[in-house]
Design a protein around this motif. Structure first.
Motif, PDB file in Angstrom:
ATOM      1  N   TRP A 165      -9.510  39.746 -18.364  1.00 59.19           N
ATOM      2  CA  TRP A 165     -10.826  40.156 -18.819  1.00 59.19           C
ATOM      3  C   TRP A 165     -11.946  39.356 -18.162  1.00 59.19           C
ATOM      4  N   ASN A 166     -11.724  38.110 -17.847  1.00 62.24           N
ATOM      5  CA  ASN A 166     -12.736  37.326 -17.140  1.00 62.24           C
ATOM      6  C   ASN A 166     -12.916  37.823 -15.713  1.00 62.24           C
ATOM      7  N   ALA A 167     -11.804  38.188 -15.068  1.00 60.43           N
ATOM      8  CA  ALA A 167     -11.905  38.745 -13.721  1.00 60.43           C
ATOM      9  C   ALA A 167     -12.648  40.079 -13.747  1.00 60.43           C
ATOM     10  N   TYR A 168     -12.399  40.880 -14.797  1.00 59.85           N
ATOM     11  CA  TYR A 168     -13.128  42.142 -14.929  1.00 59.85           C
ATOM     12  C   TYR A 168     -14.637  41.894 -15.072  1.00 59.85           C
ATOM     13  N   GLN A 169     -15.012  40.865 -15.823  1.00 59.91           N
ATOM     14  CA  GLN A 169     -16.436  40.571 -16.006  1.00 59.91           C
ATOM     15  C   GLN A 169     -17.088  40.136 -14.698  1.00 59.91           C
ATOM     16  N   VAL A 170     -16.342  39.352 -13.894  1.00 59.55           N
ATOM     17  CA  VAL A 170     -16.878  38.971 -12.589  1.00 59.55           C
ATOM     18  C   VAL A 170     -17.080  40.210 -11.723  1.00 59.55           C
ATOM     19  N   GLY A 171     -16.110  41.127 -11.776  1.00 62.39           N
ATOM     20  CA  GLY A 171     -16.261  42.365 -11.018  1.00 62.39           C
ATOM     21  C   GLY A 171     -17.432  43.200 -11.507  1.00 62.39           C
ATOM     22  N   ILE A 172     -17.672  43.199 -12.834  1.00 65.18           N
ATOM     23  CA  ILE A 172     -18.819  43.936 -13.375  1.00 65.18           C
ATOM     24  C   ILE A 172     -20.124  43.339 -12.880  1.00 65.18           C
ATOM     25  N   VAL A 173     -20.208  42.002 -12.836  1.00 66.02           N
ATOM     26  CA  VAL A 173     -21.416  41.349 -12.336  1.00 66.02           C
ATOM     27  C   VAL A 173     -21.673  41.735 -10.889  1.00 66.02           C
ATOM     28  N   ILE A 174     -20.621  41.753 -10.062  1.00 66.00           N
ATOM     29  CA  ILE A 174     -20.791  42.145  -8.652  1.00 66.00           C
ATOM     30  C   ILE A 174     -21.242  43.599  -8.558  1.00 66.00           C
ATOM     31  N   ALA A 175     -20.690  44.460  -9.399  1.00 68.32           N
ATOM     32  CA  ALA A 175     -21.096  45.872  -9.389  1.00 68.32           C
ATOM     33  C   ALA A 175     -22.553  46.025  -9.807  1.00 68.32           C
ATOM     34  N   VAL A 176     -22.979  45.254 -10.806  1.00 66.84           N
ATOM     35  CA  VAL A 176     -24.375  45.323 -11.238  1.00 66.84           C
ATOM     36  C   VAL A 176     -25.309  44.841 -10.129  1.00 66.84           C
ATOM     37  N   MET A 177     -24.885  43.817  -9.388  1.00 64.41           N
ATOM     38  CA  MET A 177     -25.694  43.352  -8.248  1.00 64.41           C
ATOM     39  C   MET A 177     -25.837  44.452  -7.205  1.00 64.41           C
ATOM     40  N   ALA A 178     -24.737  45.177  -6.939  1.00 58.59           N
ATOM     41  CA  ALA A 178     -24.808  46.274  -5.969  1.00 58.59           C
ATOM     42  C   ALA A 178     -25.760  47.372  -6.451  1.00 58.59           C
ATOM     43  N   VAL A 179     -25.700  47.680  -7.757  1.00 56.33           N
ATOM     44  CA  VAL A 179     -26.604  48.697  -8.310  1.00 56.33           C
ATOM     45  C   VAL A 179     -28.059  48.240  -8.195  1.00 56.33           C
ATOM     46  N   ALA A 180     -28.323  46.944  -8.463  1.00 61.22           N
ATOM     47  CA  ALA A 180     -29.687  46.426  -8.356  1.00 61.22           C
ATOM     48  C   ALA A 180     -30.193  46.499  -6.914  1.00 61.22           C
ATOM     49  N   LEU A 181     -29.332  46.188  -5.952  1.00 59.91           N
ATOM     50  CA  LEU A 181     -29.727  46.301  -4.545  1.00 59.91           C
ATOM     51  C   LEU A 181     -30.049  47.745  -4.183  1.00 59.91           C
ATOM     52  N   LEU A 182     -29.216  48.680  -4.669  1.00 64.19           N
ATOM     53  CA  LEU A 182     -29.459  50.104  -4.381  1.00 64.19           C
ATOM     54  C   LEU A 182     -30.764  50.564  -5.001  1.00 64.19           C
ATOM     55  N   MET A 183     -31.051  50.140  -6.232  1.00 66.52           N
ATOM     56  CA  MET A 183     -32.292  50.539  -6.894  1.00 66.52           C
ATOM     57  C   MET A 183     -33.506  49.967  -6.168  1.00 66.52           C
ATOM     58  N   ARG A 184     -33.395  48.734  -5.693  1.00 59.91           N
ATOM     59  CA  ARG A 184     -34.514  48.178  -4.930  1.00 59.91           C
ATOM     60  C   ARG A 184     -34.734  48.951  -3.637  1.00 59.91           C
ATOM     61  N   HIS A 185     -33.642  49.345  -2.988  1.00 60.20           N
ATOM     62  CA  HIS A 185     -33.761  50.122  -1.752  1.00 60.20           C
ATOM     63  C   HIS A 185     -34.385  51.496  -2.010  1.00 60.20           C
ATOM     64  N   ILE A 186     -34.120  52.083  -3.170  1.00 64.92           N
ATOM     65  CA  ILE A 186     -34.642  53.416  -3.467  1.00 64.92           C
ATOM     66  C   ILE A 186     -36.096  53.348  -3.939  1.00 64.92           C
ATOM     67  N   PHE A 187     -36.375  52.441  -4.872  1.00 66.47           N
ATOM     68  CA  PHE A 187     -37.696  52.414  -5.497  1.00 66.47           C
ATOM     69  C   PHE A 187     -38.678  51.454  -4.818  1.00 66.47           C
ATOM     70  N   GLY A 188     -38.190  50.561  -3.959  1.00 63.07           N
ATOM     71  CA  GLY A 188     -39.086  49.592  -3.321  1.00 63.07           C
ATOM     72  C   GLY A 188     -40.165  50.221  -2.448  1.00 63.07           C
ATOM     73  N   PRO A 189     -39.803  51.087  -1.467  1.00 62.53           N
ATOM     74  CA  PRO A 189     -40.845  51.697  -0.614  1.00 62.53           C
ATOM     75  C   PRO A 189     -41.856  52.541  -1.373  1.00 62.53           C
ATOM     76  N   PRO A 190     -41.449  53.414  -2.329  1.00 63.01           N
ATOM     77  CA  PRO A 190     -42.480  54.165  -3.077  1.00 63.01           C
ATOM     78  C   PRO A 190     -43.425  53.265  -3.861  1.00 63.01           C
ATOM     79  N   ILE A 191     -42.898  52.195  -4.455  1.00 67.04           N
ATOM     80  CA  ILE A 191     -43.766  51.285  -5.199  1.00 67.04           C
ATOM     81  C   ILE A 191     -44.747  50.597  -4.260  1.00 67.04           C
ATOM     82  N   ARG A 192     -44.279  50.210  -3.074  1.00 61.37           N
ATOM     83  CA  ARG A 192     -45.170  49.571  -2.102  1.00 61.37           C
ATOM     84  C   ARG A 192     -46.251  50.538  -1.630  1.00 61.37           C
TER      85      ARG A 192
END
Length: 447
Positions: free
Chosen positions: A43-70
């Motif tokens: 379960w701890n390894a799963y949580q580490v994997g979830i954190v990495i997945a959330v980081m990937a989602v945050a990077l994707l959201m910044r890539h999508i919403f960053g230029p329109p916001i700018r």
């Protein structure tokens, strides 16, 4: 003090403190090993994997919403600067903002669908990133980049230790590393506390100084020199109180400063005479109001206007864009021409000559009329023209006129008046003589 003369109780206290510090360090190392080993559990390894997945989602959201916001920010041309500055800070932290929002959403879902222990690591990561993000936005209120960095990294360290429940162990380790200075003990914890407290008080003093300086500069009843003097006094007072109070709150004994002040006095006597002289001269200049920001002065070959009054020097900007940093002592001991000390009226003189065939009365009238037609020349202080001599080939005149804006330049206004004289004299057939020489070629004598 000789090592043999150290009291045994002090030696025993130091040994116990060192032994306690080693025990704390060993405990922290053991906790770290246990934590790293726990990551291998499913379960701890799963949580580490979830954190990495959330980081990937945050990077994707910044890539999508960053230029329109700018692009949207670029279209807000009429907004105040402070609002645009906040938007710029938010845009630079989009990844962390998206990550914090996403990780808390994941924590909420995990709490609903599984046991609390299955989201323990996710909660720690969420709390850490939220605290770090909050520190980033709060420290942006500090204008000084150096102070902002100290406060930011110090706050990050503190909240990290607090969330990980390592504050007491860290305090114990820092307190055990130190040495005795007479009856006082200086530890690494005291140094860290002193830096943090003094930095926080300096930030407060800087804010108070900036607020008070803005109000003083908006006070039209105070002269510019008195405004500068009041601002300098407030800066010295607030920063002095901040440093003194910070050291006292930390528990540092300030009686040793008496010895330091004596050493500083000896240093002043040998190598800091010029520095002290410039500081005292700066205070004298502010008190007697001999010069102030905006005045036009001449000092030797330097001609320009006062840009700023510093503690050690005066900034003078010339017409060609050069900025001279003149020591305050030179303005006290040297002859300074202040073109705008008591008033803004400046009289300029130009000289010219006309032919003996022209009527001097007519020349004077035409010269005065030409000067009156030049912009920047005052009409209520009418120009005057006088004969100053009879030269070899011309009648010599002086034309005097007044201006009120010496910061606009002196050479250019003289040139404009000369051009006006030239045009007026040509229209009225007034001749300006110039030396003429006749060269005779003699025949070579015969042999």
């Amino acid at each position: 003090m000789d090592p043999d003369e150290i009291p045994p109780e002090i030696v025993d206290a130091e040994a116990r403190a060192l032994q306690q510090a080693m025990g704390e360090i060993t405990g922290l190392v053991s906790q770290f090993e246990t934590f790293m080993a726990s990551l291998l559990r499913p379960w701890n390894a799963y949580q580490v994997g979830i954190v990495i997945a959330v980081m990937a989602v945050a990077l994707l959201m910044r890539h999508i919403f960053g230029p329109p916001i700018r692009a949207w920010m670029a279209s807000r041309e009429g907004w105040p600067k402070w609002r645009m500055r906040i938007l710029a800070i938010i845009h630079r932290r989009l990844f962390m903002i998206f990550f914090v929002i996403s990780i808390w959403l994941v924590v909420g879902v995990m709490r609903e669908v599984t046991w609390p222990s299955r989201s323990f690591l996710l909660i720690i990561v969420a709390e850490l990133t939220t605290a770090w993000l909050f520190v980033v936005f709060v420290t942006r209120l500090i204008r000084s980049a150096f102070l902002r960095a100290i406060v930011r990294y110090g706050a990050w360290t503190y909240v990290t230790l607090e969330i990980l429940n390592l504050r007491d162990e860290t305090v114990s380790i820092l307190d055990s590393v130190g040495f005795n200075l007479g009856d006082a003990r200086l530890s690494l914890l005291t140094v860290v506390q002193g830096v943090l407290v003094v930095t926080a008080l300096i930030v407060i003093a800087r804010f108070l100084t900036g607020t008070a300086s803005g109000r003083i500069q908006r006070n039209e009843e105070m002269s510019p020199s008195m405004q500068v003097l009041a601002i300098k006094f407030l800066q010295v007072t607030f920063y002095g109180i901040a440093i003194y109070a910070g050291l006292r709150l930390t528990g540092i004994d300030l009686t040793g400063l008496a010895v330091l002040s004596g050493a500083i006095g000896v240093g002043l006597g040998f190598g800091l005479q010029k520095v002290v002289s410039n500081l005292v001269s700066g205070v004298i200049i502010l008190l007697d109001k001999s010069i102030k920001p905006g005045d036009v002065i001449s000092l030797g070959e330097t001609f320009g206007w006062i840009n700023a009054l510093g503690a050690r020097y005066v900034s003078v900007v010339t017409r060609d864009g050069k900025e001279y940093l003149i020591p305050n002592e030179d303005l006290i001991t040297s002859q300074v021409v202040n073109w705008s000390h008591s008033n803004e009226f400046v009289r300029l003189d130009i000289y010219f000559g006309t032919s003996y065939d022209n009527d001097p009365h007519e020349v004077r009238k035409l010269a005065i009329a030409a000067a009156k037609g030049v912009p920047r020349v005052l009409s209520h202080r009418a120009p005057v023209c006088h004969i100053v001599g009879f030269g070899d080939s011309s009648v010599d005149y002086i034309l005097r006129f007044w201006i009120t804006d010496p910061t606009g330049g002196l050479t250019n206004i003289r040139g404009n008046v000369y051009l006006a004289l030239w045009d007026t004299f040509r229209e009225n057939e007034i001749s300006i003589p110039f030396p003429q020489r006749e060269v005779r070629m003699l025949d070579k004598p015969a042999d």
